[in-house]
Design a protein around this motif. Structure first.
Motif, PDB file in Angstrom:
ATOM      1  N   SER A 106       0.812  -1.215   0.000  1.00 52.72           N
ATOM      2  CA  SER A 106       0.000   0.000   0.000  1.00 52.72           C
ATOM      3  C   SER A 106       0.845   1.265   0.000  1.00 52.72           C
ATOM      4  O   SER A 106       0.315   2.361  -0.181  1.00 52.72           O
ATOM      5  N   GLY A 148       2.997   3.983  -1.432  1.00 51.08           N
ATOM      6  CA  GLY A 148       3.410   4.591  -2.684  1.00 51.08           C
ATOM      7  C   GLY A 148       4.600   5.498  -2.429  1.00 51.08           C
ATOM      8  O   GLY A 148       5.495   5.174  -1.655  1.00 51.08           O
ATOM      9  N   GLU A 149       4.614   6.667  -3.070  1.00 47.44           N
ATOM     10  CA  GLU A 149       5.674   7.638  -2.824  1.00 47.44           C
ATOM     11  C   GLU A 149       5.677   8.021  -1.348  1.00 47.44           C
ATOM     12  O   GLU A 149       4.630   8.277  -0.764  1.00 47.44           O
ATOM     13  N   ARG A 158       1.556   8.322   0.119  1.00 44.65           N
ATOM     14  CA  ARG A 158       0.281   8.245  -0.578  1.00 44.65           C
ATOM     15  C   ARG A 158      -0.110   6.779  -0.673  1.00 44.65           C
ATOM     16  O   ARG A 158       0.710   5.925  -1.019  1.00 44.65           O
ATOM     17  N   HIS A 159      -1.375   6.488  -0.369  1.00 49.63           N
ATOM     18  CA  HIS A 159      -1.842   5.108  -0.399  1.00 49.63           C
ATOM     19  C   HIS A 159      -1.880   4.600  -1.836  1.00 49.63           C
ATOM     20  O   HIS A 159      -2.368   5.268  -2.736  1.00 49.63           O
ATOM     21  N   GLN A 160      -1.349   3.420  -2.029  1.00 53.76           N
ATOM     22  CA  GLN A 160      -1.349   2.758  -3.326  1.00 53.76           C
ATOM     23  C   GLN A 160      -2.359   1.623  -3.292  1.00 53.76           C
ATOM     24  O   GLN A 160      -2.321   0.779  -2.400  1.00 53.76           O
ATOM     25  N   ILE A 161      -3.294   1.597  -4.236  1.00 53.02           N
ATOM     26  CA  ILE A 161      -4.357   0.587  -4.240  1.00 53.02           C
ATOM     27  C   ILE A 161      -3.741  -0.810  -4.321  1.00 53.02           C
ATOM     28  O   ILE A 161      -2.848  -1.067  -5.129  1.00 53.02           O
ATOM     29  N   SER A 162      -4.239  -1.705  -3.460  1.00 52.11           N
ATOM     30  CA  SER A 162      -3.733  -3.074  -3.435  1.00 52.11           C
ATOM     31  C   SER A 162      -4.804  -4.038  -3.923  1.00 52.11           C
ATOM     32  O   SER A 162      -5.954  -3.662  -4.165  1.00 52.11           O
ATOM     33  N   SER A 169      -9.562   4.666  -1.361  1.00 53.45           N
ATOM     34  CA  SER A 169      -8.122   4.453  -1.187  1.00 53.45           C
ATOM     35  C   SER A 169      -7.292   5.298  -2.150  1.00 53.45           C
ATOM     36  O   SER A 169      -6.194   5.744  -1.807  1.00 53.45           O
ATOM     37  N   SER A 170      -7.804   5.511  -3.352  1.00 59.10           N
ATOM     38  CA  SER A 170      -7.046   6.279  -4.341  1.00 59.10           C
ATOM     39  C   SER A 170      -6.890   7.739  -3.946  1.00 59.10           C
ATOM     40  O   SER A 170      -6.063   8.460  -4.509  1.00 59.10           O
ATOM     41  N   TYR A 203       6.200  -9.336  -3.751  1.00 55.86           N
ATOM     42  CA  TYR A 203       6.922  -8.149  -4.174  1.00 55.86           C
ATOM     43  C   TYR A 203       8.329  -8.548  -4.544  1.00 55.86           C
ATOM     44  O   TYR A 203       8.850  -9.568  -4.108  1.00 55.86           O
ATOM     45  N   ALA A 251       9.633   1.098  -0.162  1.00 56.93           N
ATOM     46  CA  ALA A 251       9.161   2.422  -0.531  1.00 56.93           C
ATOM     47  C   ALA A 251      10.280   3.269  -1.139  1.00 56.93           C
ATOM     48  O   ALA A 251      11.439   3.139  -0.773  1.00 56.93           O
TER      49      ALA A 251
END
Length: 243
Positions: A100, A102-103, A118-122, A133-134, A234, A240
């Motif tokens: 989840s 992101g940057e 920033r939350h990354q959609i999983s 979430s986006s 992953y 990150a």
């Protein structure tokens, strides 16, 4: 001083931020055989529900509602959804946190290391979750006493209009974590959701809090009891892209 040099010059418990983060994330991803019994109290307004979970009990007796106070259909739906998952102890582990992120950037507050992201959609985000979430940002904080995860907070960065016409103006989630020295795992010990929004100019707010107690870990009794990891695989390297 260049930003990249400063990043590596700062350490947390003697570790560079990237290494400290990896260590903390490793602890929220338990081995498949690890299971947990627990009690939980769910509260919203004046309504309260208490539940117990024992992965070693017979299938029909593993998840029990032991107390109900006040009428609240949404709270009942939360309990029912938790029961229907089958392995209720999955929710103690934030094993999709890694994917989840992101940057991200490092922020230091006192002796605690915090990382804003920033939350990354999983893969675990459903259609409604993905809409929210986006638009979410988060902050991850490590416990200065042991270097493991202490808290994760999320909030939406701007209002979100859902498919049913509801506009969420505020949506905040807070997860507090404990750490088991014996089992080497970080686990959720409380969760709070605060939301405000509505339709046609009308607005209302809602808060749900879940507190877990009497958490006890053990190993699965057989292969069918192994906890289903929610995390996707992953690649090698650091998680990150810290800046």
């Amino acid at each position: 001083m260049p930003a990249t040099f400063f990043l590596f010059a700062v350490t947390f418990g003697g570790l560079a931020p990237e290494v400290a983060l990896e260590r903390a994330l490793d602890a929220v991803e338990p081995p498949p055989a690890l299971r947990a019994t627990f009690r939980a109290t769910l509260a919203s307004g004046s309504a309260v529900r208490q539940v117990e979970y024992d992965p070693y009990a017979e299938p029909g007796d593993r998840f029990k509602v032991t107390m109900e106070y006040g009428k609240d259909e949404e709270l009942d739906a939360v309990v029912a959804g938790w029961r229907d998952e089958g392995q209720a102890d999955c929710r103690l582990f934030a094993d999709d946190l890694r994917v989840s992120l992101g940057e991200a950037r490092v922020s230091s507050y006192g002796n605690a290391l915090s990382i804003d992201f920033r939350h990354q959609i999983s893969a675990n985000d459903g259609p409604v979750d993905a809409q929210i979430s986006s638009r979410m940002a988060g902050r991850l904080t490590l416990d200065p006493t042991n270097g493991y995860l202490s808290q994760v907070q999320y909030h939406i960065v701007k209002p979100v209009k859902l498919d049913d016409g509801t506009t969420l103006t505020n949506y905040d989630q807070t997860y507090d974590f404990g750490y088991s020295e014996r089992w080497g795992v970080s686990y959720v010990k409380s969760y709070e959701l605060e939301a405000r929004g509505g339709q046609w100019g009308m607005s209302e707010s809602r808060t749900i809090r879940v507190t877990l107690t009497d958490v006890a870990f053990g190993l699965a009794g057989d292969a069918k009891q192994e906890i289903a990891s929610k995390a996707v695989s992953y690649g090698p390297g650091l998680t990150a892209n810290l800046r």
